[in-house]
Scaffold this motif. Structure first.
Motif, PDB file in Angstrom:
ATOM      1  N   ALA A 159       1.173  -1.507  -0.129  1.00 32.27           N
ATOM      2  CA  ALA A 159       0.088   0.051   0.015  1.00 32.27           C
ATOM      3  C   ALA A 159       0.788   1.180   0.313  1.00 32.27           C
ATOM      4  O   ALA A 159       2.232   1.491   0.971  1.00 32.27           O
ATOM      5  N   GLU A 160       0.172   2.125  -0.568  1.00 31.00           N
ATOM      6  CA  GLU A 160       0.998   3.282  -0.774  1.00 31.00           C
ATOM      7  C   GLU A 160       1.691   4.193   0.338  1.00 31.00           C
ATOM      8  O   GLU A 160       2.706   4.306   0.569  1.00 31.00           O
ATOM      9  N   LYS A 161       0.999   4.134   1.292  1.00 29.62           N
ATOM     10  CA  LYS A 161       1.411   4.262   2.537  1.00 29.62           C
ATOM     11  C   LYS A 161       1.832   4.098   3.439  1.00 29.62           C
ATOM     12  O   LYS A 161       2.692   4.518   3.997  1.00 29.62           O
ATOM     13  N   TYR A 162       2.692   2.860   3.324  1.00 32.29           N
ATOM     14  CA  TYR A 162       3.781   2.181   3.925  1.00 32.29           C
ATOM     15  C   TYR A 162       5.087   1.614   3.316  1.00 32.29           C
ATOM     16  O   TYR A 162       5.531   0.492   3.321  1.00 32.29           O
ATOM     17  N   GLN A 163       4.470   1.558   1.855  1.00 27.20           N
ATOM     18  CA  GLN A 163       5.422   1.318   0.761  1.00 27.20           C
ATOM     19  C   GLN A 163       7.145   1.779   1.530  1.00 27.20           C
ATOM     20  O   GLN A 163       8.140   0.722   0.740  1.00 27.20           O
ATOM     21  N   ASP A 164       7.203   2.432   1.750  1.00 27.26           N
ATOM     22  CA  ASP A 164       8.414   2.682   1.994  1.00 27.26           C
ATOM     23  C   ASP A 164       8.603   2.506   3.477  1.00 27.26           C
ATOM     24  O   ASP A 164       9.812   2.840   4.211  1.00 27.26           O
ATOM     25  N   ILE A 165       8.360   1.184   4.231  1.00 23.26           N
ATOM     26  CA  ILE A 165       9.116   1.111   5.460  1.00 23.26           C
ATOM     27  C   ILE A 165       9.330  -0.654   5.101  1.00 23.26           C
ATOM     28  O   ILE A 165       8.559  -1.256   4.521  1.00 23.26           O
ATOM     29  N   ILE A 166      10.252  -1.128   5.760  1.00 22.05           N
ATOM     30  CA  ILE A 166      10.045  -2.411   6.148  1.00 22.05           C
ATOM     31  C   ILE A 166      10.263  -2.176   7.154  1.00 22.05           C
ATOM     32  O   ILE A 166      11.467  -2.302   8.291  1.00 22.05           O
ATOM     33  N   TYR A 167       9.472  -3.729   8.491  1.00 20.09           N
ATOM     34  CA  TYR A 167       9.727  -4.111   9.628  1.00 20.09           C
ATOM     35  C   TYR A 167      10.795  -5.316   9.664  1.00 20.09           C
ATOM     36  O   TYR A 167      10.634  -6.231   9.096  1.00 20.09           O
ATOM     37  N   PHE A 168      11.442  -4.711  11.215  1.00 12.92           N
ATOM     38  CA  PHE A 168      12.280  -6.033  11.372  1.00 12.92           C
ATOM     39  C   PHE A 168      11.899  -6.008  12.551  1.00 12.92           C
ATOM     40  O   PHE A 168      12.261  -5.746  13.730  1.00 12.92           O
ATOM     41  N   LYS A 169      11.232  -7.423  13.434  1.00  7.40           N
ATOM     42  CA  LYS A 169      10.858  -7.552  14.368  1.00  7.40           C
ATOM     43  C   LYS A 169      11.265  -8.917  15.486  1.00  7.40           C
ATOM     44  O   LYS A 169      11.425 -10.032  14.507  1.00  7.40           O
TER      45      LYS A 169
END
Length: 809
Positions: A185-195
Motif C-alpha cells: 500500500a502506498e502509505k506504507y511502501q517506504d517501510i520494512i519492519y524488523f521484529k
C-alpha cells in the motif's frame, strides 16, 4: 564505506536430515546441529513495497550485490544504500572476562549467529517468505501460526527465520526469532519492519544485556563507482525514534543525479531495567575509527563511562556541550559537509533470566525528502501500534504469456479474486492494472486498467488477457500485473484504493513475465487441430482455436467441466461443497448467485429461475436450492456474503495444467497458457469432457527458399548501447550483453562470419527452432571483434544467402 564484496557460500548438505528445533537449555549445540546450521544458511529478498532489500538468516541484513539489492530505493532505481548492517547483542563479561558483542557483521569475529533448522525449505536456499510457498518447510508449511494453529500472515510479504549464537565463543544459548513485514500500500511502501524476539535458553541469568544495530548507509554510492560515501550526515528524530542518513542530495552515480533519505526507526521495545523504551544509546564513528573488537563494540553500544573517559573516548562520543548524559551523541557535531561515518544504536540494559524473552521492533525507512521519511516513520509507528492490522491489497494471480510475430499476448485468471483480505476478511477485489517496461523494469507505463462490472468505478470489465501489438520483433518487453481494491475503511485515511506490488524479478515474482516477439522460423507452418472429440456429454458447446505457437511435437489436451464457485462479496471463511442435482438446469449461462440474507439464510438468484428460492441451512448439512444444486457449508455465514456458482473448466496437457479451474462465462474466450483459445456456449454442463490434439509445426521448403532473402542482421550498423542489449543487472553501471541478432532464420542454419578479406571470424550453429540467433560479437578465441565491416553467410538445407553488417564503437 569501502566497496567490499561479502560472499557467503550456501552449503546444501545432502547426507544430513532436518532435525527438530533446539529445545534443550544446554550451553552448546551438538556437532550435528552445528553442521545443519551451515546447510541452512539462506537469503531473502524483500520487494513488496518501494524498497528492494536482501537479508540473510543469520543477523546480517545485507548480502553480496550479486545475490540481490541492498536497500535499493526507490525500487527499480538501481540506487543502493546499505553497505553494512546487522544485529548486535551485547553481553557483559563475568569473572574478569571481556564483554561479548555477538554479531555476524564483521570479518574477524565471523558469523556469531547461525540459522537453526526447520524454519524454511533448505533446498530453496531462501528464507521462508509468505509470497513464495516453495520456501516454506516441506512438511510443516508456513512456520508462523496463530493460537488455533492456523498459518498467520500479517503483511503482503512476511519473512520468518530463527537463529542462535551457536558459533559464538562462548555460546550463551540465545534464540532469536526474526520476522519481517513489507506492505505494498502506498502509505506504507517506504517501510520494512524488523521484529525480534530474543530468548534466553540457558540456565544462567544474564544481566546488563544490550541489543542494537551497527548500520552503515552509503548515500548515493555504487559499487565500483566514485566515492560518494564521504559526505554523509546523520540526524536523529527523537519523536519517531528514527536515525537517518542523508547527504547534499546530489550524486553523479544515481540515474537522476539525486539521493534519498534512508534510516532505521526504533518502533517498540520491551522496557529496559531502567523502565525506558526505544532508543537509549546511539553514537556515530568514522569508518576509519572502527576496529573489530568485542569490548570496544560493547562499550560503544552500552555507552560505557570507561570508554568515554579513555584516550579513545573522543572517537566514539560526540556530545553536546551541555549534555547531561553520555548516552546520546549530538548530531550537530557532524560538519555540514558530511563525513565517512557509521552508527551504533542500542537499547538496554536488560536482565534475561532462563526462559525469559525480550521483543524489539525496528523499521527500515526511506524517503525522497526529509519530510517524506519522517511521515513514513510516523506511519510505521502508527501501524505497529495497531498490531499491523490494516487492509491489504488483493493477492495477484500469476501472469503468463506467449510471444508471437509482432505481438505479445498476456494471460491471467480470476483465481485470487475469491481470496478475502487476510486482515479484514472482506472480499474487496476490484480490478487489475497491466504494466509494461522497455528498460528492464526501471520505468513502467500502464497498458490497461480492468475494472469488474459492479457499479463501482468505470466498470470496464476484465478480459483476463491482453494482446500488445505495439512491439517490435526481437526486443525484450517486461510486463507486470497488479490487483487493486476499493476498501471503505480507508476513506478515513484519505485513500480508497490499495494496489499490489509490481514485483522486481520476473524469475521469482509470479506477477511478472518477459516476452520477446519474433516471427516464426522461415518456411514454418504452425500445427493444426489434428483431432477433437467429446468423450463425455453431447452439448457440442466448445469451439477450439489451436495455438499459433509452433509445437515441436504433437500435444494432447483434456478439457473437463466441473461445478465451480467464486466468492464475490463478504467475509465467509469456509469452503463450500457443491453437488449438482439437475444437470440440465445447471448451465454456464444461468449466472447463479447465492447470497446470505441472514446468518443461516440463503437466497438464490438467477436468470433461469423465475422466482427467488430462499432456504435456511444448518452448517455442515447440504441444502438444495431450486432443485438444481446443493451446497454444503461448514460454518454459518453473515448477511452480505455472496458467491457465484456454475460450470467451471480445467484444461491439462499431460501432467501440466494449462488452464486452472475457471468459471465459464458464455461468449468469453479463455486462453490456455500455451495459446489455445476455448469458447464455450451457454449450454455447457458439468461432467462434460473433451480431448483434442494440436499437431506439430512443419516446414514448407518452397516458402523457405522464398524467405531466404528476408534474413538480415539487426541492428545494422551495430552501435554501442542499443535496445537489443539486455544489461546484466539494473544498476547505473550495468555492463550490457553485447549482441547483434540474425532474424528471419529457419529453425536450423549455419552462420559463417568473415572479414572483408575473407578471413573467417567464427561459425555459429543455429538449431533452437526459432527465427532469431544472438551473437555476442566475439570470435572463436572469445575476444571482441574490431570495428569494421563484416560478411555473413547463412547456409540452410535449401540454399544460402550472403550479406554485410558494420560494427561501430
Amino acid at each position: 564505506m569501502r566497496n567490499t564484496l561479502f560472499i557467503f557460500f550456501i552449503l546444501l548438505a545432502t547426507a544430513v536430515h532436518a532435525q527438530d528445533r533446539i529445545r534443550s537449555l544446554a550451553p552448546r549445540v551438538t556437532a550435528t546441529e552445528a553442521q545443519q546450521t551451515v546447510a541452512d544458511r539462506a537469503i531473502g529478498v524483500i520487494n513488496a513495497g518501494n524498497f528492494g532489500h536482501t537479508i540473510t538468516n543469520y543477523a546480517r541484513f545485507y548480502a553480496s550485490p550479486a545475490l540481490g539489492p541492498r536497500a535499493e530505493y526507490p525500487i527499480g532505481s538501481g540506487t543502493r544504500y546499505i553497505q553494512d548492517w546487522g544485529l548486535i547483542i551485547g553481553m557483559p563479561g563475568k569473572n574478569g572476562a571481556k564483554p561479548q558483542a555477538i554479531n555476524s557483521i564483521f570479518s574477524r569475529t565471523g558469523l556469531n549467529f547461525l540459522p537453526e533448522t526447520g524454519y524454511h525449505n533448505r533446498d530453496s536456499v531462501r528464507i521462508a517468505n509468505s509470497s513464495l510457498p516453495f520456501t516454506w518447510p516441506k512438511t510443516t508449511g508456513w512456520p508462523v501460526r496463530d493460537q488455533q494453529g492456523n498459518p498467520l500472515f500479517v503483511s503482503n510479504q512476511d519473512l520468518y527465520m530463527v537463529y542462535g549464537d551457536s558459533s559464538n565463543n562462548p555460546v550463551h544459548n540465545l534464540k532469536v526469532e526474526q520476522t519481517n513485514y513489507a506492505f505494498s500500500a502506498e502509505k506504507y511502501q517506504d517501510i520494512i519492519y524488523f521484529k525480534f524476539r530474543i530468548t534466553n535458553r540457558s540456565n544462567a541469568v544474564y544481566d546488563s544485556v544490550w541489543v542494537g544495530h551497527y548500520i552503515d548507509v552509503d548515500v548515493g554510492n555504487l559499487p565500483d563507482g566514485d566515492p560518494e560515501y564521504a559526505d554523509d550526515i546523520i540526524n536523529v528524530d527523537h519523536q519517531t525514534q528514527t536515525l537517518f542518513f542523508f547527504d547534499d542530495g546530489k550524486s553523479i552515480e544515481t540515474r537522476d543525479s539525486t539521493t534519498s533519505f534512508v534510516g532505521l526507526s526504533v518502533i517498540s521495545t520491551t522496557p529496559t531495567n531502567e523502565g525506558k523504551t526505544g532508543l537509549t544509546d546511539w553514537h556515530y564513528l568514522l569508518y576509519d575509527d572502527f576496529f573489530d573488537d568485542d569490548q570496544m563494540i560493547f562499550n560503544v553500544l552500552s555507552s560505557s563511562p570507561v570508554l568515554y573517559n579513555s584516550a579513545d573516548g573522543s572517537r566514539y562520543f560526540h556530545l553536546a556541550p551541555d549534555a547531561s548524559s553520555i548516552r546520546m551523541d549530538d548530531e550537530t557535531t557532524i560538519p555540514s559537509t558530511g563525513l565517512d561515518i557509521t552508527a551504533i544504536m542500542g537499547t538496554g540494559p536488560y536482565t534475561l533470566a532462563p526462559g525469559e524473552s525480550i521483543e524489539l521492533t525496528y523499521a527500515l525507512i526511506g524517503g525522497r525528502t526529509r519530510a517524506q521519511l519522517l511521515t513514513s516513520a510516523a506511519y510505521a509507528r502508527s501501524l505497529a501500534a495497531k498490531n499491523f492490522n490494516t487492509p491489504l491489497p488483493p493477492d495477484v494471480p500469476a501472469l503468463s504469456g506467449f510471444a508471437g510475430d509482432g505481438k505479445n499476448t498476456l494471460l491471467w485468471t480470476d483465481e485470487t479474486e475469491s481470496v478475502p483480505d487476510r486482515n479484514t476478511g472482506r472480499y474487496d477485489f476490484q480490478g487489475y492494472k497491466l504494466y509494461r517496461s522497455v528498460d528492464l523494469g526501471k520505468t513502467w507505463s500502464v497498458l490497461g486498467t480492468f475494472d469488474r462490472v459492479d457499479g463501482i468505478g468505470p466498470d470496464s470489465g476484465i478480459p483476463y488477457r491482453f494482446t500488445d501489438t505495439n512491439v517490435s520483433n526481437g526486443f525484450w518487453y517486461h510486463y507486470a500485473l497488479t490487483a487493486f481494491d476499493t476498501d471503505p475503511d480507508l476513506a478515513v485515511d484519505g485513500e480508497d484504493v490499495l494496489e499490489s506490488s509490481r514485483g522486481t524479478d520476473p524469475a521469482s515474482d509470479k506477477q511478472q513475465v518477459v516476452l520477446t516477439p519474433q516471427a516464426p522460423p522461415a518456411g514454418q507452418v504452425s500445427g493444426s487441430l489434428a483431432s477433437f472429440n467429446q468423450t463425455t456429454g453431447s452439448s457440442q458447446s466448445l469451439l477450439v482455436t489451436p495455438t499459433s505457437k509452433p509445437l515441436s511435437a504433437p500435444a494432447d489436451y483434456t478439457v473437463v467441466i466441473t461445478a465451480g464457485y467464486k466468492w464475490t462479496a463478504g467475509t465467509y471463511a469456509g469452503t463450500p461443497l457443491i453437488s449438482v442435482d439437475n444437470q440440465a438446469a445447471f448451465l454456464a449461462d444461468s449466472a447463479f448467485v447465492v447470497e446470505w440474507t441472514g446468518s443461516n439464510e440463503l437466497t438464490l438468484r438467477s436468470g433461469k429461475v423465475s422466482s427467488l428460492d430462499v432456504k435456511n441451512y444448518t452448517p455442515g448439512q447440504p441444502v438444495t436450492l431450486a432443485g438444481i444444486f446443493s451446497l454444503q457449508l461448514p460454518v454459518a455465514g453473515k448477511t452480505g456474503d455472496r458467491l457465484r456458482v456454475g460450470p467451471a473448466v480445467t484444461v491439462t496437457s499431460g501432467p501440466v495444467t494449462v488452464l486452472p479451474t475457471t468459471l465459464i462465462v458464455p461468449a468469453r474466450t479463455l486462453i490456455t497458457s500455451d495459446g489455445n483459445q476455448l469458447l464455450f456456449s451457454g449450454g455447457t454442463q458439468v461432467n462434460e469432457q473433451w480431448i483434442f490434439t494440436v499437431g506439430a509445426a512443419s516446414t514448407d521448403e518452397g516458402n523457405l527458399r522464398a524467405a531466404l532473402k528476408s534474413i538480415r542482421v539487426v541492428p545494422n550498423p551495430y552501435v554501442i548501447s542499443n535496445l537489443f542489449e539486455p544489461a546484466y543487472d539494473k544498476t547505473l553501471y550495468s555492463e550490457p550483453f553485447r549482441a547483434i541478432r540474425f532474424v528471419n532464420l529457419p529453425g536450423e542454419a549455419t552462420i559463417h562470419i568473415f572479414t572483408l578479406d575473407g578471413t573467417r571470424v567464427t561459425t555459429l550453429h543455429h538449431d533452437s527452432g526459432t527465427s532469431t540467433y544472438s551473437w555476442n560479437l566475439q570470435n572463436e578465441s572469445r575476444r571482441e571483434i574490431a570495428p569494421g565491416i563484416y560478411l555473413y553467410q547463412v547456409r540452410t538445407r535449401v540454399g544460402e544467402i550472403v550479406g554485410k553488417f558494420a560494427v561501430i564503437k
